[in-house]
Motif scaffolding. Structure first.
Motif, PDB file in Angstrom:
ATOM      1  N   ILE A  86      -2.607 -14.610 -40.546  1.00  0.00           N
ATOM      2  CA  ILE A  86      -2.059 -13.907 -39.390  1.00  0.00           C
ATOM      3  C   ILE A  86      -2.152 -12.402 -39.591  1.00  0.00           C
ATOM      4  N   ASP A  87      -1.879 -11.949 -40.814  1.00  0.00           N
ATOM      5  CA  ASP A  87      -1.991 -10.515 -41.104  1.00  0.00           C
ATOM      6  C   ASP A  87      -3.419 -10.016 -40.880  1.00  0.00           C
ATOM      7  N   GLU A  88      -4.403 -10.855 -41.203  1.00  0.00           N
ATOM      8  CA  GLU A  88      -5.797 -10.465 -41.003  1.00  0.00           C
ATOM      9  C   GLU A  88      -6.112 -10.286 -39.522  1.00  0.00           C
ATOM     10  N   ILE A  89      -5.557 -11.174 -38.701  1.00  0.00           N
ATOM     11  CA  ILE A  89      -5.787 -11.070 -37.257  1.00  0.00           C
ATOM     12  C   ILE A  89      -5.070  -9.859 -36.685  1.00  0.00           C
ATOM     13  N   VAL A  90      -3.831  -9.658 -37.134  1.00  0.00           N
ATOM     14  CA  VAL A  90      -3.062  -8.489 -36.692  1.00  0.00           C
ATOM     15  C   VAL A  90      -3.781  -7.198 -37.080  1.00  0.00           C
ATOM     16  N   ALA A  91      -4.456  -7.226 -38.234  1.00  0.00           N
ATOM     17  CA  ALA A  91      -5.181  -6.042 -38.698  1.00  0.00           C
ATOM     18  C   ALA A  91      -6.239  -5.608 -37.689  1.00  0.00           C
ATOM     19  N   ILE A  92      -6.856  -6.572 -37.020  1.00  0.00           N
ATOM     20  CA  ILE A  92      -7.878  -6.250 -36.028  1.00  0.00           C
ATOM     21  C   ILE A  92      -7.237  -5.559 -34.824  1.00  0.00           C
ATOM     22  N   VAL A  93      -6.091  -6.084 -34.383  1.00  0.00           N
ATOM     23  CA  VAL A  93      -5.375  -5.449 -33.276  1.00  0.00           C
ATOM     24  C   VAL A  93      -4.901  -4.054 -33.683  1.00  0.00           C
ATOM     25  N   ASP A  94      -4.321  -3.975 -34.883  1.00  0.00           N
ATOM     26  CA  ASP A  94      -3.832  -2.681 -35.368  1.00  0.00           C
ATOM     27  C   ASP A  94      -4.958  -1.656 -35.459  1.00  0.00           C
ATOM     28  N   GLY A  95      -6.129  -2.105 -35.906  1.00  0.00           N
ATOM     29  CA  GLY A  95      -7.266  -1.196 -36.014  1.00  0.00           C
ATOM     30  C   GLY A  95      -7.677  -0.626 -34.673  1.00  0.00           C
ATOM     31  N   ASN A  96      -7.598  -1.464 -33.634  1.00  0.00           N
ATOM     32  CA  ASN A  96      -7.950  -1.004 -32.292  1.00  0.00           C
ATOM     33  C   ASN A  96      -6.956   0.011 -31.746  1.00  0.00           C
ATOM     34  N   PHE A  97      -5.713  -0.053 -32.234  1.00  0.00           N
ATOM     35  CA  PHE A  97      -4.683   0.862 -31.751  1.00  0.00           C
ATOM     36  C   PHE A  97      -4.342   1.939 -32.776  1.00  0.00           C
ATOM     37  N   ALA A  98      -5.199   2.103 -33.774  1.00  0.00           N
ATOM     38  CA  ALA A  98      -4.974   3.137 -34.795  1.00  0.00           C
ATOM     39  C   ALA A  98      -5.012   4.516 -34.141  1.00  0.00           C
ATOM     40  N   PRO A  99      -4.303   5.497 -34.715  1.00  0.00           N
ATOM     41  CA  PRO A  99      -4.302   6.853 -34.147  1.00  0.00           C
ATOM     42  C   PRO A  99      -5.705   7.411 -33.914  1.00  0.00           C
ATOM     43  N   SER A 100      -6.631   7.086 -34.811  1.00  0.00           N
ATOM     44  CA  SER A 100      -7.995   7.606 -34.654  1.00  0.00           C
ATOM     45  C   SER A 100      -8.696   7.031 -33.429  1.00  0.00           C
ATOM     46  N   GLN A 101      -8.198   5.889 -32.913  1.00  0.00           N
ATOM     47  CA  GLN A 101      -8.839   5.240 -31.780  1.00  0.00           C
ATOM     48  C   GLN A 101      -8.172   5.550 -30.447  1.00  0.00           C
ATOM     49  N   VAL A 102      -6.922   5.973 -30.469  1.00  0.00           N
ATOM     50  CA  VAL A 102      -6.210   6.237 -29.218  1.00  0.00           C
ATOM     51  C   VAL A 102      -5.915   7.718 -29.006  1.00  0.00           C
ATOM     52  N   SER A 103      -6.510   8.573 -29.828  1.00  0.00           N
ATOM     53  CA  SER A 103      -6.370  10.008 -29.590  1.00  0.00           C
ATOM     54  C   SER A 103      -7.136  10.363 -28.315  1.00  0.00           C
ATOM     55  N   PRO A 104      -6.751  11.421 -27.620  1.00  0.00           N
ATOM     56  CA  PRO A 104      -7.451  11.807 -26.392  1.00  0.00           C
ATOM     57  C   PRO A 104      -8.961  11.998 -26.592  1.00  0.00           C
ATOM     58  N   THR A 105      -9.345  12.607 -27.717  1.00  0.00           N
ATOM     59  CA  THR A 105     -10.781  12.821 -27.946  1.00  0.00           C
ATOM     60  C   THR A 105     -11.510  11.510 -28.160  1.00  0.00           C
ATOM     61  N   ALA A 106     -10.879  10.569 -28.872  1.00  0.00           N
ATOM     62  CA  ALA A 106     -11.520   9.273 -29.118  1.00  0.00           C
ATOM     63  C   ALA A 106     -11.654   8.484 -27.822  1.00  0.00           C
ATOM     64  N   VAL A 107     -10.622   8.503 -26.994  1.00  0.00           N
ATOM     65  CA  VAL A 107     -10.669   7.769 -25.730  1.00  0.00           C
ATOM     66  C   VAL A 107     -11.777   8.315 -24.838  1.00  0.00           C
ATOM     67  N   SER A 108     -11.901   9.624 -24.766  1.00  0.00           N
ATOM     68  CA  SER A 108     -12.978  10.221 -23.962  1.00  0.00           C
ATOM     69  C   SER A 108     -14.345   9.783 -24.484  1.00  0.00           C
ATOM     70  N   ALA A 109     -14.483   9.747 -25.808  1.00  0.00           N
ATOM     71  CA  ALA A 109     -15.755   9.347 -26.401  1.00  0.00           C
ATOM     72  C   ALA A 109     -16.048   7.882 -26.118  1.00  0.00           C
ATOM     73  N   TRP A 110     -15.027   7.017 -26.240  1.00  0.00           N
ATOM     74  CA  TRP A 110     -15.231   5.593 -25.960  1.00  0.00           C
ATOM     75  C   TRP A 110     -15.627   5.375 -24.498  1.00  0.00           C
ATOM     76  N   LEU A 111     -14.978   6.073 -23.592  1.00  0.00           N
ATOM     77  CA  LEU A 111     -15.317   5.914 -22.179  1.00  0.00           C
ATOM     78  C   LEU A 111     -16.768   6.304 -21.916  1.00  0.00           C
ATOM     79  N   TYR A 112     -17.198   7.409 -22.516  1.00  0.00           N
ATOM     80  CA  TYR A 112     -18.600   7.802 -22.353  1.00  0.00           C
ATOM     81  C   TYR A 112     -19.516   6.761 -22.984  1.00  0.00           C
ATOM     82  N   PHE A 113     -19.170   6.297 -24.186  1.00  0.00           N
ATOM     83  CA  PHE A 113     -19.993   5.318 -24.897  1.00  0.00           C
ATOM     84  C   PHE A 113     -20.190   4.061 -24.045  1.00  0.00           C
ATOM     85  N   TRP A 114     -19.085   3.498 -23.529  1.00  0.00           N
ATOM     86  CA  TRP A 114     -19.185   2.276 -22.732  1.00  0.00           C
ATOM     87  C   TRP A 114     -19.979   2.495 -21.454  1.00  0.00           C
TER      88      TRP A 114
END
Length: 212
Positions: free
Chosen positions: A83-111
């Protein structure tokens, strides 16, 4: 002459500057001059290390995808249960490096470019494959392969959906609440799949007894 070992540092500096300019000005106003100014270097430094703006953007997107996979990988290494391994995947997606304003802008452009750019499409496929591989390994003793695939789709869809909301509501979007909601949905989905498997095994056992 550049100092020995300076290239990785300089490349990282220019990629970070690209994130910032992309977030601030958008892709249409992303120029080498603006990136160079943000990084505090001459434009010729960018062309020296990357050649073209397109190559710099591609490397920035590669860094973005790589950062997500690193967040997930590092958290999985610390997991002590399935379960911890699965939670790690969710946590990784919501890590500070992924939800910062600059990261979100980059992801939107990427997609936005994935359907039209083969290089971006390849990065997305690699990312999806690696996440699915992690999930398959963690879920193999709990749920069926089809159910593991469904759970993987749930995680990806939740993450993308929350990211889009964050991009549009950065001033009042509660990342911690979104993270908690994602974990609750995943927990319910895994529990349901696990119970279905128990029922299926019980029915199979009864059927085998009937034939014995």
């Amino acid at each position: 002459m550049p100092k020995l070992g300076m290239a990785p540092i300089r490349r990282k500096q220019l990629i970070e500057a690209t994130y910032l300019v992309l977030h601030r000005d958008g892709i249409d106003d992303l120029t080498l001059k603006k990136i160079a100014t943000e990084a505090g270097v001459a434009t010729s430094i960018i062309t020296h290390y990357f050649g073209t703006k397109e190559a710099l953007i591609a490397d920035t997107m590669s860094d973005l995808v790589g950062s997500l996979l690193r967040e997930v990988r590092d958290r999985r290494k610390q997991a002590t249960s399935t379960i911890d391994e699965i939670v790690a995947i969710v946590d990784g997606n919501f890590a500070p490096s992924q939800v910062s304003p600059t990261a979100v802008s980059a992801w939107l452009y990427f997609w936005s470019r994935v359907p039209y750019d083969p290089a971006f499409d390849r990065m997305q496929r690699i990312c999806d494959y690696q996440l699915r591989k992690y999930l398959a390994k963690s879920l193999k003793d709990i749920v069926s392969k089809d159910e593991a695939d469904d759970i993987a789709e749930t995680i990806v869809s939740l993450s993308y959906g929350f990211w889009l909301q964050f991009a549009h509501r950065q001033g009042d979007f509660d990342v911690a609440r979104a993270h908690r909601m994602a974990l609750q949905v995943i927990e319910a989905r895994i529990q349901m799949a696990w119970q279905n498997n128990l029922h299926l095994r019980a029915r199979t056992s009864l059927t085998n007894q009937d034939w014995s």
